[in-house]
Design a protein around this motif. Sequence first.
Motif, PDB file in Angstrom:
ATOM      1  N   CYS A  63       0.828  -1.217   0.000  1.00 27.93           N
ATOM      2  CA  CYS A  63       0.000   0.000   0.000  1.00 27.93           C
ATOM      3  C   CYS A  63       0.862   1.266   0.000  1.00 27.93           C
ATOM      4  CB  CYS A  63      -1.010  -0.003   1.138  1.00 27.93           C
ATOM      5  SG  CYS A  63      -0.310  -0.091   2.787  1.00 27.93           S
ATOM      6  N   GLN A  73      -2.771  -0.983  -5.807  1.00 29.15           N
ATOM      7  CA  GLN A  73      -2.088  -2.055  -5.081  1.00 29.15           C
ATOM      8  C   GLN A  73      -2.000  -3.311  -5.945  1.00 29.15           C
ATOM      9  OE1 GLN A  73      -3.297  -2.786  -1.019  1.00 29.15           O
ATOM     10  NE2 GLN A  73      -3.745  -0.611  -0.697  1.00 29.15           N
ATOM     11  N   THR A  97       0.778  -7.583   7.749  1.00 25.50           N
ATOM     12  CA  THR A  97       1.397  -6.821   6.674  1.00 25.50           C
ATOM     13  C   THR A  97       2.620  -7.543   6.128  1.00 25.50           C
ATOM     14  OG1 THR A  97       0.668  -4.784   7.758  1.00 25.50           O
ATOM     15  CG2 THR A  97       2.388  -4.564   6.100  1.00 25.50           C
TER      16      THR A  97
END
Length: 120
Positions: A63, A73, A97
């Motif tokens: 991102c 993305q 993440t």
Amino acid sequence: MDQDAFAPCCDVPQTHNDVLDRVGHDMPPEEQLYDLADLFKIFGDTTRIKILYVLFESELCVCDIAALLGMTQSAISHQLRILKQSKLVGNRREGKTIIYFLSDNHVRTILGQGMEHIIE
């Protein structure tokens, strides 16, 4: 390599055959040359170069890379997949993440020397 394998194309002294033999002998195998050409093809895409330069500066998630480059993305993920398959980019998980980074100093060297070459 056999000296007779080189057909005379100019008036070079016979001693050049030693150089031709050495160079012919030291030439990497065809498969390695194809792999090298494929590696350089990866660098032939501007989006991938942008991603590599972003990661040259800092490890980032998809991102953040997308925001920096003004892209989706999905587009960044597609290019990261190609870069990862080529072993130019690595990743690690931090919670939910995925953080991306340049895989090693070879990638830094290639980018750095390429940039030096074009700005000279």
